[in-house]
Design a protein around this motif. Structure first.
Motif, PDB file in Angstrom:
ATOM      1  N   GLY A  96      32.934  46.344  37.911  1.00 59.91           N
ATOM      2  CA  GLY A  96      33.383  45.339  36.954  1.00 59.91           C
ATOM      3  C   GLY A  96      32.406  45.133  35.819  1.00 59.91           C
ATOM      4  O   GLY A  96      32.803  44.863  34.686  1.00 59.91           O
ATOM      5  N   GLU A 116      47.275  41.371  27.781  1.00 54.41           N
ATOM      6  CA  GLU A 116      46.911  40.900  29.123  1.00 54.41           C
ATOM      7  C   GLU A 116      46.175  41.982  29.898  1.00 54.41           C
ATOM      8  O   GLU A 116      45.222  41.693  30.626  1.00 54.41           O
ATOM      9  CB  GLU A 116      48.168  40.483  29.891  1.00 54.41           C
ATOM     10  N   MET A 120      42.387  41.602  31.427  1.00 55.80           N
ATOM     11  CA  MET A 120      42.287  41.559  32.888  1.00 55.80           C
ATOM     12  C   MET A 120      40.855  41.694  33.411  1.00 55.80           C
ATOM     13  O   MET A 120      40.415  40.873  34.217  1.00 55.80           O
ATOM     14  CB  MET A 120      43.181  42.656  33.463  1.00 55.80           C
ATOM     15  N   PRO A 121      40.077  42.717  32.961  1.00 57.45           N
ATOM     16  CA  PRO A 121      38.696  42.795  33.464  1.00 57.45           C
ATOM     17  C   PRO A 121      37.818  41.645  32.980  1.00 57.45           C
ATOM     18  O   PRO A 121      36.936  41.201  33.706  1.00 57.45           O
ATOM     19  CB  PRO A 121      38.176  44.128  32.907  1.00 57.45           C
ATOM     20  N   ARG A 123      38.800  38.594  32.512  1.00 60.03           N
ATOM     21  CA  ARG A 123      39.139  37.416  33.322  1.00 60.03           C
ATOM     22  C   ARG A 123      38.406  37.464  34.645  1.00 60.03           C
ATOM     23  O   ARG A 123      37.948  36.441  35.156  1.00 60.03           O
ATOM     24  CB  ARG A 123      40.644  37.368  33.579  1.00 60.03           C
ATOM     25  N   LYS A 124      38.310  38.658  35.232  1.00 58.30           N
ATOM     26  CA  LYS A 124      37.625  38.772  36.503  1.00 58.30           C
ATOM     27  C   LYS A 124      36.129  38.495  36.342  1.00 58.30           C
ATOM     28  O   LYS A 124      35.534  37.772  37.120  1.00 58.30           O
ATOM     29  CB  LYS A 124      37.843  40.171  37.099  1.00 58.30           C
ATOM     30  N   LEU A 125      35.540  39.074  35.284  1.00 59.23           N
ATOM     31  CA  LEU A 125      34.100  38.894  35.074  1.00 59.23           C
ATOM     32  C   LEU A 125      33.801  37.457  34.672  1.00 59.23           C
ATOM     33  O   LEU A 125      32.783  36.883  35.068  1.00 59.23           O
ATOM     34  CB  LEU A 125      33.617  39.866  33.999  1.00 59.23           C
ATOM     35  N   GLY A 126      34.701  36.861  33.896  1.00 62.55           N
ATOM     36  CA  GLY A 126      34.590  35.445  33.557  1.00 62.55           C
ATOM     37  C   GLY A 126      33.395  35.088  32.703  1.00 62.55           C
ATOM     38  O   GLY A 126      32.860  33.989  32.808  1.00 62.55           O
TER      39      GLY A 126
ATOM     40  N   MET B 316      38.613  47.737  37.976  1.00 61.31           N
ATOM     41  CA  MET B 316      38.125  46.772  36.976  1.00 61.31           C
ATOM     42  C   MET B 316      37.198  45.735  37.578  1.00 61.31           C
ATOM     43  O   MET B 316      36.787  44.808  36.896  1.00 61.31           O
ATOM     44  CB  MET B 316      39.319  46.049  36.345  1.00 61.31           C
ATOM     45  N   GLY B 317      36.908  45.860  38.863  1.00 60.57           N
ATOM     46  CA  GLY B 317      35.975  44.918  39.477  1.00 60.57           C
ATOM     47  C   GLY B 317      36.636  43.850  40.324  1.00 60.57           C
ATOM     48  O   GLY B 317      35.962  42.953  40.821  1.00 60.57           O
ATOM     49  N   TYR B 318      37.949  43.917  40.509  1.00 58.66           N
ATOM     50  CA  TYR B 318      38.604  42.969  41.416  1.00 58.66           C
ATOM     51  C   TYR B 318      38.257  43.355  42.845  1.00 58.66           C
ATOM     52  O   TYR B 318      38.320  44.522  43.222  1.00 58.66           O
ATOM     53  CB  TYR B 318      40.120  42.962  41.206  1.00 58.66           C
TER      54      TYR B 318
END
Ligand SMILES: Nc1ncnc2c1ncn2[C@@H]1O[C@H](COP(=O)(O)OP(=O)(O)OP(=O)(O)O)[C@@H](O)[C@H]1O
Ligand SMILES: [Mg+2]
Lengths: 235, 414
Positions: A96, A116, A120-121, A123-126, B316-318
């Motif tokens: 990530g 979107e 997406m990546p 949002r995960k990393l934030g 993606m890192g999920y």
């Protein structure tokens, strides 16, 4: 050559180092020795091309380098950290944060819009606030020539457009390493030049290491380093 | 962190509309039917309870425990428990009702006490004769321990109150003897007989009572039964009838009389109702089971169809647990919508059922389907659905999380 000194911190110029990678695929009689001790390094700010005939193991190698798969033997270092023996959580976190990956075949989550997908990546990393994520996603889509189609769903984009969205998405978290499996495979000359120029510019400006698998000799030629592969080994 | 997962869950789910609607409708049905069956079965059970509490009160005190046996047992040492159990003897009836009633009133949960004199009699109307039981009561006391006031169907309680030789006769008995309010009848017991007047006719719905019980004023009953003092039993009503067994145990200990709670008295019927409730619960759980299977099926299908998306997410890192959450969240969405819609459906059907005409007479009397409105039924229905659906969803969700991205992209997953 003597083995390298056991320095914990490798020269920071290497974003990616791997040595002696072995990978078998298939089961029982179908078991094939696909990678036969491959070593590969990628320096920051450089663009690499891996070329070779179909079935020689390019994708298999890229999955290993992208921490999507585990080698049977050998070592992989990302930003100086040995990742091959780490647990799934650490490898996922590294994916990530440090790695952008573009798959050879499937590119997008089709129920989501281009925008979107790119967010997406992030949002995960934030790391960014939502507004900044949106802005960055727009900018990335713009740079791959899709600024006008940000709200199209994956299903409403052509193969080449999907591929470019996937490239924008791989760049979303500003990864130190970009691994792309034939990123220009579905693109016309104009767009493959656009994508290639973008990747080279990023490598030079942000010091990212870019590794491409490509069948396109022109593209390969324009890379800083070309590594031809045959039958599971670099030649 | 949960917001991207929830968003992904929602898109995955709505991409498979038909399967989603299927599991959603099963959940709605499961929750709704659970509520309806609980509302109706417990409706009848509660109505039965209200009926029998309205007749016999919550607790009855009867028969004095013989004290000599107790002192003997207390001296008996190790075997005292058995000695007492085997040796317990009763003296029939209550010798000093006034003293006992005063003691009973000391208990916080006690609402009212009534001393009753009971005896077997024969009734003779102009038409025919019937066996019956006479209950000599003090009306004001007895109104506090029964629903006599509401049970009167013909004539009025006032007439009974004002006529010392008046009688309250049950509906079935009155019909058999062809008695109407104002008629007179002859009551005989132990060779003596007295003429009384039907002041009112009552109906409890409990057939055994309506065909045998005749209420008289206590002085009248005493002289008829030749029992100038004492009482046959004390009838007690409680503020909280559910606590009757505990109160009964305490009363028995303190008062040295045999004390029975209504739950023990009516345990046969209560067991029937419990069996009914459990059996309907099992039947209805089948719907929840189907809902959980449908959810399992839906998720398993989505997992299969979205393996590539799972690989993309993982690249993606999920994390694995994000994947688990994405799939559990899909079950959660179905459950949330299903619980709300199911509760509404349950409430609507419960209301409709309560409008269904259904005359019942025998252990209670009603002309409508009886339902109860209880938040616990709704909570129980939702909880059952949540547990079963979530357990069923764990399997596909965890399988999705276990998928290796490398295997997926090579097409060798599963
Ligand atoms: N599950 C499997 N079992 C056995 N062999 C496999 C399996 N998957 C792939 N292989 C073999 O591994 C070799 C390497 O495959 P890989 O996808 O890495 O090739 P590639 O160099 O990327 O080819 P292309 O240029 O066509 O994408 C191929 O010869 C292939 O047949
Ligand atoms: Mg390939």
């Amino acid at each position: 050559m003597s083995p390298p000194p056991p320095a914990p911190d490798v020269a920071p110029a290497w974003a990616l180092r791997s040595r002696g990678l072995h990978r078998h695929l298939g089961q029982d009689e179908g078991r094939v020795h696909v990678l036969k001790g491959v070593s590969f390094e990628a320096e920051r700010g450089q663009v690499y091309a891996i070329v070779g005939p179909s079935g020689c193991g390019k994708s298999t190698l890229l999955y290993l380098l992208g921490l999507l798969d585990r080698p049977d033997d050998g070592e992989i270092e990302i930003n100086g950290r040995r990742m091959s023996n780490h647990d799934d959580a650490a490898r996922t976190a590294a994916r990530g944060e440090h790695i952008g990956f573009v798959f050879q075949f499937h590119f997008l989550m089709l129920e989501f819009s281009a925008l979107e997908n790119v967010m997406m990546p992030m949002r995960k990393l934030g790391r960014l606030p939502p507004a900044a994520m949106r802005e960055r996603a727009h900018a990335l889509l713009d740079s791959v020539g899709l600024g006008a189609k940000t709200h199209r769903l994956g299903t409403q984009l052509s193969g080449g457009e999907q591929q470019r969205v996937a490239i924008a998405r791989a760049l979303a978290n500003q990864p130190a390493i970009l691994l792309a499996d034939e990123p220009t495979g579905n693109l016309d000359v104009r767009n493959s030049n656009l994508v290639f120029d973008l990747l080279t510019r990023l490598a030079k400006d942000n010091g990212q290491a870019v590794v491409l698998v490509t069948h396109n000799p022109e593209i390969a030629q324009r890379c800083d380093v070309t590594r031809p592969m045959r039958d599971g080994l670099f030649v | 962190m949960t917001s991207p997962n929830l968003r992904i869950a929602y898109r995955f789910l709505t991409a498979k509309k038909r399967a989603m609607v299927m599991s959603l409708s099963c959940t709605v049905l499961g929750v709704g039917l659970f509520i309806v069956t609980q509302a109706t079965t417990s409706g009848f059970e509660r109505f039965f309870t209200k009926t029998i509490l309205g007749i016999n009160g919550a607790i009855r005190i009867e028969d004095k425990i013989q004290d000599t046996m107790r002192s003997m047992a207390a001296a008996g040492g190790g075997d005292s428990h058995f000695a007492r159990r085997d040796g317990v003897k009763y003296i029939e009836g209550i010798e000093e009702p006034q003293a006992l009633m005063a003691a009973v009133r000391e208990f916080a949960n006690v609402r009212g006490v009534s001393a009753v004199v009971r005896g077997n009699v024969q009734l003779q109307s102009a038409f025919k004769a019937e066996d019956a039981q006479v209950f000599g009561i003090r009306l004001e006391d007895h109104l506090r321990v029964s629903d006599l006031a509401e049970q009167v169907t013909n004539g009025s309680l006032e007439d009974f109150r004002n006529s010392p030789s008046g009688a309250l006769v049950g509906r079935v008995l009155a019909d058999r003897l062809q008695l109407a309010v104002g008629d007179s009848l002859l009551i005989s017991a132990r060779g003596a007989s007295r003429r009384v007047q039907v002041a009112a006719i009552y109906e409890t719905g409990y057939r055994e009572v309506d065909k045998t019980n005749v209420y008289l004023h206590q002085p009248e009953a005493r002289s008829l039964l030749k029992r100038p003092s004492g009482a046959t039993f004390l009838q007690i009503s409680l503020h909280d009838p559910t606590r009757a067994p505990q109160d009964a145990a305490r009363l028995e200990q303190v008062l040295r009389h045999s004390v029975k709670a209504w739950q023990e008295r009516e345990k046969t019927w209560l067991a029937v109702f419990r069996a009914l409730r459990i059996s309907t619960m099992i039947t209805v759980s089948v719907f929840t089971l189907i809902a959980s299977l449908a959810m399992f099926n839906t998720l398993a299908m989505i997992v299969l169809e979205k393996t590539k998306d799972i690989a993309i997410l993982r690249s993606m890192g999920y994390e694995r647990r994000d994947v688990t959450r994405i799939f559990l969240a899909q079950a959660g969405i179905v459950l949330a919508v299903g619980a709300v819609a199911g509760a509404l459906l349950g409430a609507a059907v419960t209301w409709l059922v309560s409008q269904v005409p259904l005359p019942i007479n025998g252990i209670f009397k009603t002309d409508r389907f009886i339902v109860t409105w209880d938040a616990a039924h709704y909570a129980g229905a939702v909880l059952t659905a949540v547990v079963m659906v979530m357990v069923a969803s764990l399997i596909p969700a965890r399988r999705a999380a276990r998928l290796e991205p490398g295997d997926i992209v090579r097409g060798t997953a599963q």
